[in-house]
Design an enzyme around this catalytic site. Sequence first.
Site, PDB file in Angstrom:
ATOM      1  N   ARG A   6     -26.095  56.613  -2.429  1.00 41.63           N
ATOM      2  CA  ARG A   6     -25.081  56.787  -1.852  1.00 41.63           C
ATOM      3  C   ARG A   6     -24.595  58.288  -1.541  1.00 41.63           C
ATOM      4  NH1 ARG A   6     -21.381  55.908  -6.867  1.00 41.63           N
ATOM      5  NH2 ARG A   6     -22.685  56.003  -7.721  1.00 41.63           N
TER       6      ARG A   6
ATOM      7  N   SER B 208     -17.113  56.130  -3.877  1.00 42.97           N
ATOM      8  CA  SER B 208     -18.825  54.824  -5.118  1.00 42.97           C
ATOM      9  C   SER B 208     -19.643  55.213  -3.278  1.00 42.97           C
ATOM     10  CB  SER B 208     -18.309  53.663  -4.562  1.00 42.97           C
ATOM     11  OG  SER B 208     -16.680  53.436  -5.649  1.00 42.97           O
TER      12      SER B 208
ATOM     13  N   GLU C 150     -12.138  43.529   4.335  1.00 44.82           N
ATOM     14  CA  GLU C 150     -13.323  43.430   4.333  1.00 44.82           C
ATOM     15  C   GLU C 150     -13.929  42.823   5.937  1.00 44.82           C
ATOM     16  OE1 GLU C 150     -13.790  42.895   1.610  1.00 44.82           O
ATOM     17  OE2 GLU C 150     -13.764  43.983  -0.037  1.00 44.82           O
TER      18      GLU C 150
ATOM     19  N   PHE D 110     -20.128  43.364  -0.323  1.00 44.08           N
ATOM     20  CA  PHE D 110     -18.753  43.024   0.401  1.00 44.08           C
ATOM     21  C   PHE D 110     -19.399  43.243   1.900  1.00 44.08           C
ATOM     22  CE2 PHE D 110     -17.206  44.453  -3.531  1.00 44.08           C
ATOM     23  CZ  PHE D 110     -17.167  43.170  -4.713  1.00 44.08           C
TER      24      PHE D 110
END
Lengths: 281, 317
Positions: B13, B40, B61, B86
Site C-alpha cells: 500500500r 491506511s 463508498e 469496500f
Amino acid sequence: MPNIQELKDLTTQVRRDILRMVHKVNSGHPGGSLGCAEFFVALYQDIMDRKDHFEMDGIGEDLFFLSNGHISPVYYSVLARSGYFSVDELNTFRLIDSRLQGHPTTHEGLEGIRIASGSLGQGMSVAIGAAEAKKLNGDSHLIYSLHGDGELQEGQNWEAIMYASAKKIDNLISTIDLNGKQIDGATDDVLPMGSIRQKFEAFGWIVIDIEEGNDIEAILSGMVDAKSKSGNGKPVCVLLKTEMGNGVDFMMHTHAWHGKAPNDEQLEIALTQNAETLGDY
Amino acid sequence: MKTYENTGNKDTRSGFGAGLTELGQTNENVVALCADLIGSLKMDAFKANHPERFYQVGIAEANMIGIAAGLTIGGKIPFTGTFANFSTGRVYDQIRQSVAYSGKNVKICASHAGITLGEDGATHQILEDIGLMKMLPGMTVINTCDFNQTKAATLAIAEHNGPVYLRFGRPKVANFTSENQNFEIGKAVKLTEGNDVTLVATGHLVWEALEAAKALHEEGISAEVVNIHTIKPLDDKAILESVSKTGCVVTAEEHNYLGGLGESVSRVLVKNNPSPQEFVATNDTFGESGTPAQLMDKYGLNSKAIVEAAKKAIKRK
C-alpha cells in the site's frame, strides 16, 4: 430560442414518440416518460446552455444526467429532436442491435448520453462528480440531473445529498420527479418518505417547488429561479410535481402505466389525444 | 537458479501511495478520492500536495464510485482508495453500471486485500474480489507483489484508458522487484527458469513462490516462477510457453480458489494444453483473526504449501 407554442408542439410530438416507441416493442416505461415530457423539452430547448454537437467531456456547456433511466423513451425522443441523432433511429428502441437500449447507456455510443443508468440511485453521485470536474476545470456551466421520487428510497442518494451540501456543490441542480407513484403503487403506500422538501432542507440544500410540473411556462420560470440560486455555496433541488402518464387520459391518475405499453387500440386513442405536430418518425 | 534479494520489507500500500504522490506531480488530470481511510491507503502526501484534487467523501463508498465516474466526464483520471472489501463487494453494482458498463476511466485502488489484513478478521478480509472484478467486461485486474511493483503499476494504470482494479495489501512483505521497473499491463514476468514445474503466482504469493522454488531447488526440482501481476487480461502466451516446457503448474494466490487466478489459468490450459494443476488458494472459506503469518500458514498460503503442491503436480504428470 423556440417560443411557448413551439415548445408545446414539440412536447406533443415527444408524447407521440414515447407512445409509438413503447407500443412497437410492447415494452418500456410510458408513464414516467409522459409525465416528464415538458421538463425534458424545457431543459433541452431553453434552459440548458449546450453545444449543438456531442462531446463526452462536455467542457464549456451545461450537462444533464438522467438517474431514473427507465424513462428512456422521453430522453431518446428529446435528444433526437434536439439534433443529437436522427429521429428515425427512434424506430429501433429496444430492438436487437440498437443504440437505444431499454435503459440509456454509453456502451453503444449514442450521442447525448454520458452515463449508463437504470439501476437506480446512482445518478446524483455521477452528477456530483461531473460538477466537481467543472469546478476543477474552471468551467462555470451547470450540471442538471433528474431523479424519480420513488428512487429516493435508494440509500446512495442520501450519501450524495449529504456530500453535495457538505462540499458546496453549488453548480448542481437536481430535479425530483414528484409523481407520487412507483411500480407497486403510490409512493406513500410502498414506503412513505414524509416531506422530501424538509429532508433536502435538513441536508442543507436550497429547495424550489414547481407545482405545475406539466406546464411549460411554470417549468421555465421555476428553472430560471433554480439557476439564479446556483453559485451560492449550496446545491439546488427542484421538486417537480408531475402527473404520471400526462397527456393521455387513461394513463393518468394511476401507476398502471409505469412499465406497460399500450395495445393497438389504446395507442390509437392516445394518439388522437396528441395530434401530430412536427411529423412522426 | 536466479535468486532475488529482499531489499527490506515494505507494504504494497505504501507503493501505491508513492506512485500516487508521483502522479500528483506529473499528471494534473489525476484526482484522488478516499472514503475515510487516507492513512491506511497512504494517500496523505497526495492530499497535502494537491488538496484541490483530493476528495474526502466520508464513509460512503457507493457515492465515491459514482463521483469518480462523474469526474471522468471532464477529463479527470480518478483514483479511488479504500479497503478491497469496500472497493468491490460493497459497491459492485455502482462499479458495474457507472464505471464498467459506462466505460469510465476510473482506477479502483484497493488495499488490505486478502487474509493478510490480519486481526480485523473475516468481515474485512475479502477473498472474492478478484473473481468479482474479473467478471466485469472491460475491467483490467491487477494484483501486485511488492512495494516497487505496486508503485510501478500505479504509474502505469494512469496511462491506460479504461477501468482498472488495482489490488494490494496491508502487511510489510519482501521488496524484491527492481526499483524503476517498466510495468507492462497484461505482461507476465518470468522470475526464474525451470523445467519440472511452473509456479504461477500473484500478489503476496510471488515471494512465497520464489522461496518455494529455492526449497525445491535444494531437493533437485527445477521450478519456473512466473509473476502474474495482471490477472485480466491474462498473459496466456507466457503461461502456455512455460507449461509446455514443464508439463505441470501450481497457481498461488491470496484468494478463494473459486474465481481467482487459478481458474483463469485452468481455462487457458484446458483450451490449449490440458496439464496437471494444483491450487494454492483459500478453499471456499472465510478468513478469521490472527497475525498475517499465522493466517497464511493456517490457510495454506505460503512457500511450504507451494512446495507440497508442486510435488503433487509433478507426480500427476
